[in-house]
Write an enzyme that holds these catalytic residues in place. Sequence first.
Site, PDB file in Angstrom:
ATOM      1  N   LYS A 104      23.504  35.397  41.526  1.00  0.00           N
ATOM      2  CA  LYS A 104      22.918  35.716  40.219  1.00  0.00           C
ATOM      3  C   LYS A 104      21.895  34.671  39.775  1.00  0.00           C
ATOM      4  CE  LYS A 104      24.446  37.125  35.584  1.00  0.00           C
ATOM      5  NZ  LYS A 104      25.647  37.507  34.789  1.00  0.00           N
TER       6      LYS A 104
ATOM      7  N   HIS B 242      19.254  35.379  36.588  1.00  0.00           N
ATOM      8  CA  HIS B 242      19.306  35.611  35.139  1.00  0.00           C
ATOM      9  C   HIS B 242      18.593  34.532  34.326  1.00  0.00           C
ATOM     10  CE1 HIS B 242      21.864  37.876  31.927  1.00  0.00           C
ATOM     11  NE2 HIS B 242      20.641  38.341  32.043  1.00  0.00           N
TER      12      HIS B 242
ATOM     13  N   ASP C  92      30.511  30.276  34.006  1.00  0.00           N
ATOM     14  CA  ASP C  92      29.352  30.253  33.110  1.00  0.00           C
ATOM     15  C   ASP C  92      29.767  30.419  31.659  1.00  0.00           C
ATOM     16  OD1 ASP C  92      30.111  32.921  33.417  1.00  0.00           O
ATOM     17  OD2 ASP C  92      28.060  33.690  33.415  1.00  0.00           O
ATOM     18  N   ASN C  93      30.942  31.005  31.422  1.00  0.00           N
ATOM     19  CA  ASN C  93      31.492  31.164  30.074  1.00  0.00           C
ATOM     20  C   ASN C  93      32.946  31.576  30.231  1.00  0.00           C
ATOM     21  OD1 ASN C  93      29.238  33.751  30.351  1.00  0.00           O
ATOM     22  ND2 ASN C  93      31.407  34.278  30.309  1.00  0.00           N
TER      23      ASN C  93
ATOM     24  N   ASP D 199      31.293  34.037  37.690  1.00  0.00           N
ATOM     25  CA  ASP D 199      30.833  34.720  36.480  1.00  0.00           C
ATOM     26  C   ASP D 199      32.021  35.220  35.647  1.00  0.00           C
ATOM     27  OD1 ASP D 199      29.295  36.071  34.619  1.00  0.00           O
ATOM     28  OD2 ASP D 199      28.003  37.011  36.102  1.00  0.00           O
TER      29      ASP D 199
ATOM     30  N   CYS E  68      26.140  34.377  29.359  1.00  0.00           N
ATOM     31  CA  CYS E  68      25.454  34.045  30.606  1.00  0.00           C
ATOM     32  C   CYS E  68      24.097  33.374  30.435  1.00  0.00           C
ATOM     33  CB  CYS E  68      25.290  35.322  31.423  1.00  0.00           C
ATOM     34  SG  CYS E  68      24.374  35.101  32.936  1.00  0.00           S
TER      35      CYS E  68
END
Length: 496
Positions: free
Chosen positions: A124, A126, A273-274, A33, A71
């Site tokens: 995670k 989300h 994720d980014n 993350d 995310c």
Amino acid sequence: MHMSVANVVIIFSIFSSAEPYSGQPHIVFFVVDDLGWNDVGYHNSYIKTPTIDMLAKSGVRLNNYYVASHCVPSRNMLISGRHVIDIGLQHGEIGYYPRGLPLDEFTIADKLKEIGYATHLIGKWHCGCYSNHSLPHNRGFDTFFGYLGSSDDHYTHIIMSNGLADLRLNDECVGYKYFGDYSTIMYANEAKNIIAQHDENKPLFLMLAFSAVHKPIQVPDVYMQYYKSTIHDNERRTYAGMASCVDEAIANITEALENKGMLKNSVIVLTTDNGGGSVGNNWPLRGRKNSHWEGGVRGVAFVYSDLLPMDVRGTENSELMHITDWFPTLVKLGGGNPCERKNLYGVDQWEMIRGMEPSARGEVLIALDTTRKASEEYRTGPFKYDKFDITTFAAIKMGKWKLLTGDSTYRNFWDMPDPEYGVIDDEDFDDTRMVRLYDLVDDPSERTDVSEERQDIVHEMLAKLDGYEKAAVPPQMQTKPRLDNHVLECMGPWID
């Protein structure tokens, strides 16, 4: 939970010459993350990630790979193979609204489970949690151990903004059982247990979505000690320790696969994720998380597997790839049919990863949010009469060209190579300019806007954006929250 670099080397020497596997491979998928471009050892020698480095340098590093700027869009695209403009998640966070991956969408776990895979999610999610039907163990995963929201305290597993517990084992709230356990170590131990109990004759899909290196910036002191003489800023030193702890977790999971005799038949993927956020570092890329500059959307990723031909192991791949591509790539690799009822945005890239074919895509829609527009007064210049409204917040990559439209003022800088020295500001940046074009082959750091010189390219790319806008579904509603935080003790469904 410690595995030395020497042990990692021994493991790699054992399986590096193994014969290719002809059956359904085990798939182990790591999501880190907010991992920045410059936050892994193979991009930055200050960061100690020996296992990640060895896997990456023994596999295929994906250097032209795109994710979303934050995310929610990234994870929902990853899990479904669909673009967020096709599922209504192109705007805003999920928050405490009845939003998430639509219940009629397949997940990658659904498709792999159909063809015999055991499927497990750790960490995670989300992708929505307003309904019991939207929880991961009801969306194709045999088991779920992790959290549903955006970020939790790494030790208490409580959402910092509202005090809700946010750790679940399937339907059960279990935060109190693990209070004080550090998230990365806790999740790695769960992964090791799953591997130890797995029937190695059945294919395994294990997704471990770490909560690190996302805020809050926390890590056991031992990992900060790796950097006591090299990084003097306390927050950055802690962040680097978080990356090293993730690396050790991956080392231990890799060792568990080897001990079980599964590693030689596995495909290991790592992705962010980014881009890195305020404590991360994306040098030499421009910008950070939540922006459409390269630092926000060009992701760290690699594939390691004995299924890869020997001549591509240890190489960098510069073919274009998008986070949605994992869905069809891995489902087809496992022997399944990824499409069936839905038109995916993702495309099968396995032959590209293997070095046998060019990329199956020529473009990537990075973002398109028609609900976010700059003031109409800024719709000026040579592109003001294009069908696509240039004040719209959007970005697209076609070949070597990248176009950004709308308000691009967020994160107008480049991280310094050493983040303790801050950032390089773009002092000449004109925040009223609604169209920017970059040649990412000659200018990967997005320093020179060539939209005036290559208006032909801009018009072509604006026409592409117009087509995407016409095909997009409306964003899911984000009106009144449906969750009253005071009626729940643990994050989870609040609608029957």
